[in-house]
Design an enzyme around this catalytic site. Structure first.
Site, PDB file in Angstrom:
ATOM      1  N   CYS A 110       0.829  -1.200   0.000  1.00  0.00           N
ATOM      2  CA  CYS A 110       0.000   0.000   0.000  1.00  0.00           C
ATOM      3  C   CYS A 110       0.866   1.254   0.000  1.00  0.00           C
ATOM      4  O   CYS A 110       1.857   1.339   0.734  1.00  0.00           O
ATOM      5  CB  CYS A 110      -0.920   0.006   1.221  1.00  0.00           C
ATOM      6  SG  CYS A 110      -2.061   1.408   1.284  1.00  0.00           S
ATOM      7  N   CYS A 122      -4.529  -1.014   7.940  1.00  0.00           N
ATOM      8  CA  CYS A 122      -3.775  -2.272   7.940  1.00  0.00           C
ATOM      9  C   CYS A 122      -2.514  -2.089   8.775  1.00  0.00           C
ATOM     10  O   CYS A 122      -1.604  -1.357   8.397  1.00  0.00           O
ATOM     11  CB  CYS A 122      -3.441  -2.679   6.508  1.00  0.00           C
ATOM     12  SG  CYS A 122      -4.895  -2.983   5.480  1.00  0.00           S
ATOM     13  N   GLN A 125     -21.022  -8.897   9.525  1.00  0.00           N
ATOM     14  CA  GLN A 125     -19.570  -9.060   9.491  1.00  0.00           C
ATOM     15  C   GLN A 125     -18.997  -8.506   8.188  1.00  0.00           C
ATOM     16  O   GLN A 125     -19.574  -8.694   7.118  1.00  0.00           O
ATOM     17  CB  GLN A 125     -19.204 -10.535   9.627  1.00  0.00           C
ATOM     18  CG  GLN A 125     -19.542 -11.140  10.977  1.00  0.00           C
ATOM     19  CD  GLN A 125     -18.495 -10.850  12.041  1.00  0.00           C
ATOM     20  OE1 GLN A 125     -17.561 -10.078  11.832  1.00  0.00           O
ATOM     21  NE2 GLN A 125     -18.644 -11.466  13.195  1.00  0.00           N
ATOM     22  N   GLU A 141     -31.033  -9.806  21.171  1.00  0.00           N
ATOM     23  CA  GLU A 141     -30.197  -8.706  20.685  1.00  0.00           C
ATOM     24  C   GLU A 141     -30.749  -7.400  21.234  1.00  0.00           C
ATOM     25  O   GLU A 141     -31.962  -7.201  21.303  1.00  0.00           O
ATOM     26  CB  GLU A 141     -30.200  -8.689  19.158  1.00  0.00           C
ATOM     27  CG  GLU A 141     -29.616  -7.461  18.500  1.00  0.00           C
ATOM     28  CD  GLU A 141     -28.155  -7.237  18.847  1.00  0.00           C
ATOM     29  OE1 GLU A 141     -27.828  -6.105  19.248  1.00  0.00           O
ATOM     30  OE2 GLU A 141     -27.363  -8.179  18.737  1.00  0.00           O
ATOM     31  N   CYS A 153     -14.311 -11.661  19.426  1.00  0.00           N
ATOM     32  CA  CYS A 153     -13.366 -10.839  18.668  1.00  0.00           C
ATOM     33  C   CYS A 153     -12.240 -10.326  19.555  1.00  0.00           C
ATOM     34  O   CYS A 153     -11.426  -9.523  19.113  1.00  0.00           O
ATOM     35  CB  CYS A 153     -14.102  -9.658  18.022  1.00  0.00           C
ATOM     36  SG  CYS A 153     -14.911  -8.560  19.208  1.00  0.00           S
TER      37      CYS A 153
END
Length: 446
Positions: free
Chosen positions: A72, A80, A278, A328, A403
């Site tokens: 990049c 990133c 996601q 939820e 996560c």
């Protein structure tokens, strides 16, 4: 004591969870962005504090065997984190992060190798671009690491190349219609963010334009400029409150239905601007497939799916369970979940709105029981009241999707101290070129 501006030679020992290399100068940790473990480097000190130092990488004197060319050109972008670390090494490092987190909590379960991607580029189905004022007019881009300074970045390697064309049209509209950019400090200006969502399986695209007021300047001109692009729907989101939250609560549909669809595991899902979905659909199929495998369903079970979002895991489970109960907090997500169940002709699932730590104890007190429980909580992990109820309910199997390896390990350790046994840990790489990792863990009633 080191001083700012000084050049230091050091060996990098490890990476932080943000991807910065860490070495030591006189026993003080020095954090250097872009440096990799095992490397000998020269760094210029940019920040000197009593207990830590920050440095800017000047030269790599002895490179790591895992260093690769940067893919990049936007080196200032904060997205990133480990672009110069070879992808197999990224996967191994993420594996070690999970192993270390479990070991710190006294858990010795085998951690399977990380399930990675064959081609770890152009994997994101969602992009959020900030729009901010500059001396040359409004700019669109991502934030520089650890700041709210904008970096223009149309050709992002983990995004679809379509963004180059789309953002060029939006800049043309901004210039021709005099659209003002949002100023965070003054809470002034109009256009705050540009968000896109893509259905990988369907090819459908959503464009969301976020403004401070209820007016979208040059609306007709904008739609005319976008008419020949493959946009399924365009939505105007209104966000009048200060702060850095991206979306407001109110949407105006400018064209299309205000939603797009995507398919996972032979199921079709409706995605609205506010839906949680996601961002890596290829790996989501892998992740949820592993959760379904770990659930070990035979067709007779009642399953609780906690933090169910728009019902993705719930509908996966419902195909092999007798009954699924999804819970939820976000009402819009539950509305999408119910719509997704109807769309897929699945009728053995029900959805409840509320906090899992409140709703699950209420259901349990009312006599509800689950044979299998799947939890997919936010980064903070599960609430203590919820964990206590799960122990009392004593499901045969508990599948924990996380996560955050740290809070996962904390919750797994507590559950293992209260009647469960950990017998499966599978990391999945949802976010290539970062140090984020998803994990699916299976517990059985001991």
């Amino acid at each position: 004591m080191p001083v700012a501006g000084a050049l230091c030679h050091l060996k990098i020992l490890e990476l932080t969870d943000k991807g910065d290399g860490v070495g030591r100068i006189d026993g003080i940790p020095l954090y250097v962005e872009g440096a990799l473990p095992g490397e000998e480097i020269e760094a210029e000190l940019t920040l000197v504090k009593p207990n830590y130092l920050h440095g800017r990488l000047q030269r790599v004197l002895e490179p790591s065997e895992h260093r690769v060319a940067d893919f990049c050109a936007h080196t200032d972008c904060g997205g990133c984190q480990v672009r110069t670390l070879a992808y197999p090494a990224q996967l191994e490092y993420k594996h070690q992060l999970v192993v270390k987190a479990l070991h710190q909590q006294g858990l010795q379960a085998e951690v399977l190798p990380v399930l990675g991607m064959e081609h770890p580029f152009a994997w994101r189905n969602k992009a959020q671009f900030a729009v901010r004022p500059t001396g040359n007019g409004p700019a669109i881009g991502f934030y520089r690491k650890h700041s709210h300074e904008l970096v223009a970045c149309d050709d992002c390697a983990v995004q679809d190349p379509f963004h180059e064309t789309l953002l060029a049209r939006l800049r043309q509209w901004i210039a021709s219609e005099g659209v003002s950019a949002y100023d965070e400090t003054q809470h002034s200006g109009e256009l705050r963010h540009v968000m896109t969502r893509k259905g990988f399986a369907t090819g459908e695209w959503m464009l969301v334009l976020v403004t401070r007021s209820e007016t979208l300047p040059g609306e007709a001109a904008l739609l005319a400029l976008l008419a020949d692009l493959p946009l399924t729907t365009v939505v105007h989101n209104i966000h009048p409150e200060p702060g850095n939250r991206v979306l407001g609560a109110t949407n105006r549909v400018l064209c299309g239905d205000g939603v797009i669809t995507d398919r996972l595991h032979d199921l079709e899902f409706v995605i609205s601007p506010l839906s949680f979905y996601q961002v890596n659909p290829r790996q989501t199929d892998v992740l949820y497939g592993k959760a379904l495998e770990f659930a070990g369903l035979t067709g007779d079970e009642t399953v609780f799916d906690l933090y169910c979002g728009i019902g993705t895991i719930s509908l996966f489970l419902a195909q092999q369970a007798a009954r699924v109960v999804g819970i939820e907090l976000v009402a819009e997500a539950i509305a999408d979940a119910r719509r997704n169940a109807e769309r897929n002709d699945i009728h053995n699932v029900e959805f409840h709105i509320g906090q899992a730590e409140v709703v699950v104890p209420e259901l349990y007190a009312a006599g509800e029981r689950a044979d299998v429980v799947v939890v997919d909580p936010p980064r903070k992990g599960c609430d203590a009241a919820l964990l206590r109820t799960l122990v009392e309910m004593a499901p045969q199997r508990l599948v924990y999707v996380s996560c955050n390896p740290q809070t996962l390990a904390r919750d797994l350790a507590w559950l293992c101290q209260h009647g469960f046994a950990l017998d499966g840990v599978q990391p999945v790489d949802m976010f290539p070129h970062t140090l984020h990792v998803e994990v699916v863990a299976r517990l059985r009633r001991a």
